[in-house]
Design an enzyme around this catalytic site. Structure first.
Site, PDB file in Angstrom:
ATOM      1  N   PRO A 274       0.825  -1.214   0.000  1.00  0.00           N
ATOM      2  CG  PRO A 274       0.123  -0.909   2.211  1.00  0.00           C
ATOM      3  CD  PRO A 274       0.848  -1.883   1.310  1.00  0.00           C
ATOM      4  N   GLY A 275       0.430   2.225  -0.766  1.00  0.00           N
ATOM      5  CA  GLY A 275       1.059   3.538  -0.742  1.00  0.00           C
ATOM      6  C   GLY A 275       0.026   4.575  -0.342  1.00  0.00           C
ATOM      7  CE1 TYR A 316      -3.093   9.495 -12.685  1.00  0.00           C
ATOM      8  CE2 TYR A 316      -2.605  10.596 -10.614  1.00  0.00           C
ATOM      9  CZ  TYR A 316      -2.222   9.762 -11.637  1.00  0.00           C
ATOM     10  OH  TYR A 316      -0.986   9.186 -11.617  1.00  0.00           O
ATOM     11  CB  CYS A 342       2.010  30.398 -17.344  1.00  0.00           C
ATOM     12  SG  CYS A 342       1.516  31.329 -18.802  1.00  0.00           S
ATOM     13  CD  GLU A 343       0.795  25.177 -19.402  1.00  0.00           C
ATOM     14  OE1 GLU A 343      -0.231  25.023 -20.097  1.00  0.00           O
ATOM     15  OE2 GLU A 343       1.949  25.244 -19.854  1.00  0.00           O
ATOM     16  CE1 TYR A 370       2.047   7.456  -6.270  1.00  0.00           C
ATOM     17  CE2 TYR A 370      -0.077   7.191  -5.204  1.00  0.00           C
ATOM     18  CZ  TYR A 370       1.103   6.654  -5.683  1.00  0.00           C
ATOM     19  OH  TYR A 370       1.339   5.317  -5.544  1.00  0.00           O
TER      20      TYR A 370
END
Length: 423
Positions: A274-275, A316, A342-343, A370
């Site tokens: 598990p993470g 995601y 700047c996105e 993550y």
């Protein structure tokens, strides 16, 4: 993070009794904060669910690789899963013995695999070509496990689904005869079988389907020590989210595993990796609101962070609860929370939040997995500092980037040091 009453304001957010705003003031923003107690609680949940088998928990370090988090895992008797040689090295720096570290590479160079073997970590073979290379170079002197692709399409977002037939991960279950041929040709010592079909499984069925594949293939090998089911436990990102019932999973998988061990003729170890399950809920990304921008169609709350610090919503389409730490009792209004990159880096669209004002501290929840581990210096922005709250006290476990960090490794080429301008 707990919402607790406090004198001076109607409510405040605390981690282990420590006021979050005081943490923000002490260490600055943006800031990743992790609750050690939550990590320890999740470890206990997993152990309780599988109390009837010989369980080994291998923390998937890619979720959050800070060496202090690795030390916390080791302190709690958890071992480690790595996907790169540098993760394995960090694990050893954190005090893990090489044999406590699983190394599951995907398409890496043979030089990296050779380095891992020399370190003494447990190699998990992901391809027929790597299996043959191991046989040609080491014969039966290096004990390895084999990662099987079971052709099971389960889990959440396709980007984190790894067990379907078209996935790059593992050796196809349909290549069983090829695996056995190579193993027999070189007398390779197979000590484990591994499967990881992806993430966000809601129930035990996906694990049981994967288990059935491994239990069947186990008859090909007489000297197994463990069966590794990877991970993929679903956690809640918002109220009402369906999560993996760990108790139910433990009962069903343990029963199937015990029956398999009886058929196999001896008790093996059951491994999980598990993470996200262990660290996701522990993490909070604290940011400060820079401006509140009223547009005709919506109201933007722009914060001092972006996809360079938390890419999951953009990568995601993931949901992270957002809490206004500074003004929890404010009148609720819809805000589109955006970053400074700047996105298009939108954290949430038209999210109902207590009134957000310039300077307010917001907390992105479930940011332990993550988050920082996928952070970057895009737009030449600094990565945040990291803090671990342990035994009721906050500890700095990573310094904030500096300009010197951004420039480290860059080389000033002398021939470009000129004031001449090309015509």
């Amino acid at each position: 993070m707990q919402l607790e009453p406090s004198s001076g304001r109607s409510a405040r957010y605390q981690i282990q009794g420590v006021d979050v705003l005081s943490i923000a003031e002490q260490f600055g923003l943006p800031l990743y904060v992790y609750d050690a107690n939550k990590i320890i609680e999740k470890i206990g949940d997993l152990r309780s669910a599988f109390s009837g088998v010989n369980l080994r928990i291998k923390y998937a370090a890619k979720a959050l690789t800070n060496v202090s988090i690795l030390k916390l895992m080791r302190q709690q008797g958890v071992e480690m899963d790595s996907v790169s040689i540098n993760e394995a090295r960090m694990g050893m720096l954190a005090g893990f013995a090489p044999e406590q570290i699983m190394f599951t590479p995907s398409g890496v160079s043979f030089d990296e695999v050779r380095e891992a073997i020399e370190l003494g970590v447990q190699l998990n073979v992901d391809s027929l070509s790597l299996l043959e290379w191991v046989g040609q170079n080491y014969g039966g002197s290096v004990p390895v496990s084999i990662r099987i692709n079971p052709h099971i399409s389960e889990g959440g977002n396709l980007k984190i689904s790894t067990g379907h037939a078209d996935s790059k991960f593992g050796i196809s279950v349909e290549q069983r005869a090829d695996i056995r041929r190579i193993v027999e040709q070189y007398a390779i010592h197979i000590v484990g079988l591994h499967v990881h079909t992806g993430s966000d499984f809601k129930n035990a069925s996906a694990f049981l389907d994967g288990a059935a594949v491994l239990f069947n293939m186990a008859t090909d090998y007489t000297d197994l020590r463990f069966i590794d089911f990877g991970s993929g436990f679903k956690v809640a990102y918002k109220e009402g989210d369906h999560v993996t019932d760990i108790a139910d999973l433990g009962q069903k998988v343990s029963t199937a595993f015990q029956a398999f061990c009886e058929r196999y003729g001896r008790n093996l170890e059951l491994w999980f990796e598990p993470g996200k399950f262990l660290v996701s809920e522990s993490g909070h990304l604290l940011v400060q609101t820079n401006i509140v921008k009223e547009n005709p169609t919506r109201t933007f709350a722009a914060v001092d962070s972006g996809l360079n610090h938390l890419i999951r919503p953009m990568m995601y389409d993931s949901w992270h609860d957002i809490r206004n730490v500074s003004n929890p009792e404010g009148d609720e209004k819809p805000y589109t929370v955006v970053g400074y990159i700047c996105e298009t880096d939108t954290f949430a669209t038209d999210r109902p939040l207590p009134e957000v004002r310039p300077g307010d501290v917001l907390s992105f929840e479930n940011a332990g997995a993550y988050g920082f581990s996928m952070a970057s210096t895009y737009n030449a922005r600094f990565r945040p500092a990291e803090v671990l709250v342990y035994d009721g006290a906050p500890y700095l476990i990573r310094q904030r980037d500096t300009f010197e960090d951004l420039m480290r490794g860059q080389v000033d080429v002398p021939v470009l040091n000129t004031e001449e301008i090309a015509q």
